[in-house]
Write an enzyme that holds these catalytic residues in place. Structure first.
Site, PDB file in Angstrom:
ATOM      1  N   ALA A 134      -1.808 -13.225   8.529  1.00  0.00           N
ATOM      2  CA  ALA A 134      -2.982 -12.392   8.797  1.00  0.00           C
ATOM      3  C   ALA A 134      -3.952 -12.389   7.627  1.00  0.00           C
ATOM      4  CB  ALA A 134      -2.533 -10.967   9.101  1.00  0.00           C
ATOM      5  N   THR A 158       3.005  -8.001  14.274  1.00  0.00           N
ATOM      6  CA  THR A 158       4.061  -7.155  14.834  1.00  0.00           C
ATOM      7  C   THR A 158       4.979  -7.995  15.705  1.00  0.00           C
ATOM      8  OG1 THR A 158       4.575  -5.318  16.334  1.00  0.00           O
ATOM      9  CG2 THR A 158       2.407  -6.339  16.598  1.00  0.00           C
ATOM     10  N   SER A 159       6.292  -7.678  15.642  1.00  0.00           N
ATOM     11  CA  SER A 159       7.260  -8.427  16.440  1.00  0.00           C
ATOM     12  C   SER A 159       7.142  -8.064  17.922  1.00  0.00           C
ATOM     13  CB  SER A 159       8.674  -8.162  15.928  1.00  0.00           C
ATOM     14  OG  SER A 159       8.909  -6.775  15.839  1.00  0.00           O
ATOM     15  N   HIS A 199       2.805   5.722  14.040  1.00  0.00           N
ATOM     16  CA  HIS A 199       4.176   5.985  13.572  1.00  0.00           C
ATOM     17  C   HIS A 199       4.193   6.882  12.329  1.00  0.00           C
ATOM     18  CE1 HIS A 199       5.967   2.224  15.786  1.00  0.00           C
ATOM     19  NE2 HIS A 199       5.617   3.189  16.592  1.00  0.00           N
TER      20      HIS A 199
HETATM   21  P1  NAD Z   1       8.668  -6.028  12.341  1.00  0.00           P
HETATM   22  O1  NAD Z   1       9.338  -6.010  11.000  1.00  0.00           O
HETATM   23  O2  NAD Z   1       9.489  -5.864  13.550  1.00  0.00           O
HETATM   24  O3  NAD Z   1       7.921  -7.414  12.529  1.00  0.00           O
HETATM   25  C1  NAD Z   1       7.046  -7.923  11.567  1.00  0.00           C
HETATM   26  C2  NAD Z   1       6.301  -9.091  12.190  1.00  0.00           C
HETATM   27  O4  NAD Z   1       5.346  -9.547  11.256  1.00  0.00           O
HETATM   28  C3  NAD Z   1       7.208 -10.288  12.543  1.00  0.00           C
HETATM   29  O5  NAD Z   1       6.964 -10.659  13.878  1.00  0.00           O
HETATM   30  C4  NAD Z   1       6.760 -11.370  11.556  1.00  0.00           C
HETATM   31  O6  NAD Z   1       6.829 -12.669  12.116  1.00  0.00           O
HETATM   32  C5  NAD Z   1       5.322 -10.961  11.292  1.00  0.00           C
HETATM   33  N1  NAD Z   1       4.789 -11.411  10.009  1.00  0.00           N
HETATM   34  C6  NAD Z   1       5.449 -11.647   8.844  1.00  0.00           C
HETATM   35  N2  NAD Z   1       4.602 -12.039   7.884  1.00  0.00           N
HETATM   36  C7  NAD Z   1       3.358 -12.050   8.447  1.00  0.00           C
HETATM   37  C8  NAD Z   1       2.057 -12.342   7.955  1.00  0.00           C
HETATM   38  N3  NAD Z   1       1.870 -12.722   6.679  1.00  0.00           N
HETATM   39  N4  NAD Z   1       1.005 -12.248   8.803  1.00  0.00           N
HETATM   40  C9  NAD Z   1       1.194 -11.868  10.095  1.00  0.00           C
HETATM   41  N5  NAD Z   1       2.400 -11.565  10.615  1.00  0.00           N
HETATM   42  C10 NAD Z   1       3.472 -11.653   9.800  1.00  0.00           C
HETATM   43  O7  NAD Z   1       7.473  -5.005  12.258  1.00  0.00           O
HETATM   44  P2  NAD Z   1       6.782  -4.154  13.391  1.00  0.00           P
HETATM   45  O8  NAD Z   1       6.595  -4.946  14.624  1.00  0.00           O
HETATM   46  O9  NAD Z   1       5.632  -3.460  12.777  1.00  0.00           O
HETATM   47  O10 NAD Z   1       7.977  -3.123  13.651  1.00  0.00           O
HETATM   48  C11 NAD Z   1       7.730  -1.954  13.980  1.00  0.00           C
HETATM   49  C12 NAD Z   1       8.320  -0.877  13.020  1.00  0.00           C
HETATM   50  O11 NAD Z   1       8.518  -1.256  11.673  1.00  0.00           O
HETATM   51  C13 NAD Z   1       7.319   0.217  12.976  1.00  0.00           C
HETATM   52  O12 NAD Z   1       7.949   1.385  13.367  1.00  0.00           O
HETATM   53  C14 NAD Z   1       6.856   0.336  11.528  1.00  0.00           C
HETATM   54  O13 NAD Z   1       6.628   1.678  11.190  1.00  0.00           O
HETATM   55  C15 NAD Z   1       8.007  -0.215  10.791  1.00  0.00           C
HETATM   56  N6  NAD Z   1       7.722  -0.815   9.467  1.00  0.00           N
HETATM   57  C16 NAD Z   1       6.565  -0.548   8.771  1.00  0.00           C
HETATM   58  C17 NAD Z   1       6.334  -1.132   7.545  1.00  0.00           C
HETATM   59  C18 NAD Z   1       5.053  -0.824   6.809  1.00  0.00           C
HETATM   60  O14 NAD Z   1       4.517   0.279   6.947  1.00  0.00           O
HETATM   61  N7  NAD Z   1       4.514  -1.769   6.050  1.00  0.00           N
HETATM   62  C19 NAD Z   1       7.273  -2.016   7.009  1.00  0.00           C
HETATM   63  C20 NAD Z   1       8.441  -2.267   7.728  1.00  0.00           C
HETATM   64  C21 NAD Z   1       8.646  -1.666   8.965  1.00  0.00           C
END
Ligand code: NAD
Length: 246
Positions: free
Chosen positions: A232, A189-190, A120
């Site tokens: 994680a 990831t969700s 991404h």
């Molecule tokens: P999402 O926000 O949809 O889901 C996050 C997931 O992480 C959830 O299912 C949640 O239950 C889980 N989670 C929360 N805390 C956790 C932990 N401590 N250990 C393990 N899992 C945990 O995120 P996604 O699925 O990556 O969504 C995809 C989009 O969001 C991508 O396009 C990405 O680029 C973007 N995104 C990226 C960032 C980043 O770069 N850090 C932040 C927010 C969103």
């Protein structure tokens, strides 16, 4: 999570020649980076889905850049956590190891991973909408919003927005890694954003051992042979210790 699950995962991982991991926003949550879909995932009154689009950028590039500037500011001060550092070590532990991330925060690279498929894109790169030049500007604050290229074209974040295609080469390598992996881990990831959400399915159909690490239920869980409902940053080092690679 029970101790024997960690040991089972380690037993399966130990002889594996090909391992692939897909990470999402959850792996960075404990570093202090907000996820999109968590309770901390709000920005003003906008939804990420409404700002991360080419249409939003065409309508109001300054507003979109203000959101990215806010995210860059939040991420600039955070450090990788033990989840990231464990995966960085695994690059040397397995004969073939592919780290695929949906994250745009650059924390895997900061943790020491040398080969990361950033499917991404990255918040720390800009791309000119006119001359297309891609520039790394790691952790530097932007002088003006929206930023302009040397050619006077409008710079955009080098990230994949909703409705855009993924970088072809990185995506092809991610799919190949999923198809060929003996073990595939889906971490934080969700599993609702396509096409990344399909990689676990691709791996499972091709016969990989599929594991998921996520405190919440996801659509991926029913396909996985092992699910760790915890953070994680806790479970990855635990698996590494059981593996003898911690
Ligand atoms: P999402 O926000 O949809 O889901 C996050 C997931 O992480 C959830 O299912 C949640 O239950 C889980 N989670 C929360 N805390 C956790 C932990 N401590 N250990 C393990 N899992 C945990 O995120 P996604 O699925 O990556 O969504 C995809 C989009 O969001 C991508 O396009 C990405 O680029 C973007 N995104 C990226 C960032 C980043 O770069 N850090 C932040 C927010 C969103």
């Amino acid at each position: 999570m029970e101790i024997r699950d960690i040991e089972r995962a380690a037993e399966i991982l130990r002889p594996a020649k090909r391992v692939a991991v897909l990470t999402g926003a959850g792996i960075s949550a404990e570093s202090g980076v907000p996820t999109f879909r968590g309770p901390d995932g709000l920005w003003r009154r906008f939804r990420a889905e409404d700002l991360a689009t080419p249409e939003a950028f065409a309508d109001d590039p300054k507003l979109v850049w203000e959101w990215y500037d806010w995210r860059r500011g939040k991420i600039a001060g955070v450090a990788p956590n033990p989840g990231h550092t464990t995966l960085a070590k695994w690059e040397r532990r397995f004969p073939s190891f592919t780290l695929i991330t949906q994250n745009v925060d650059g924390l895997h690279v900061l943790a020491g991973s040398r080969h990361v498929l950033e499917i991404h894109g990255s918040l720390w790169r800009t791309r000119c909408s006119v001359c297309r030049e891609v520039r790394e500007d790691r952790r530097a604050p932007l002088a003006e919003l929206p930023p302009l290229c040397f050619c006077e074209g409008l710079l955009r974040p080098d990230v994949v927005w909703f409705g855009e295609t993924l970088p072809m080469e990185a995506w092809r390598m991610a799919e190949t890694a999923a198809e060929e992996s003996a073990v595939f881990l889906v971490v934080g990831t969700s599993s609702v954003v396509a096409p990344a959400s399909s990689l676990g399915l691709v791996a499972a159909r091709a016969g990989a051992h599929l594991f998921e690490i996520n405190p919440e239920a996801t659509p991926m869980a029913p396909l996985a042979e092992g699910v760790f409902r915890t953070s994680a940053s806790i479970v990855l080092p635990e698996i590494a210790r059981a593996l003898g690679a911690g």
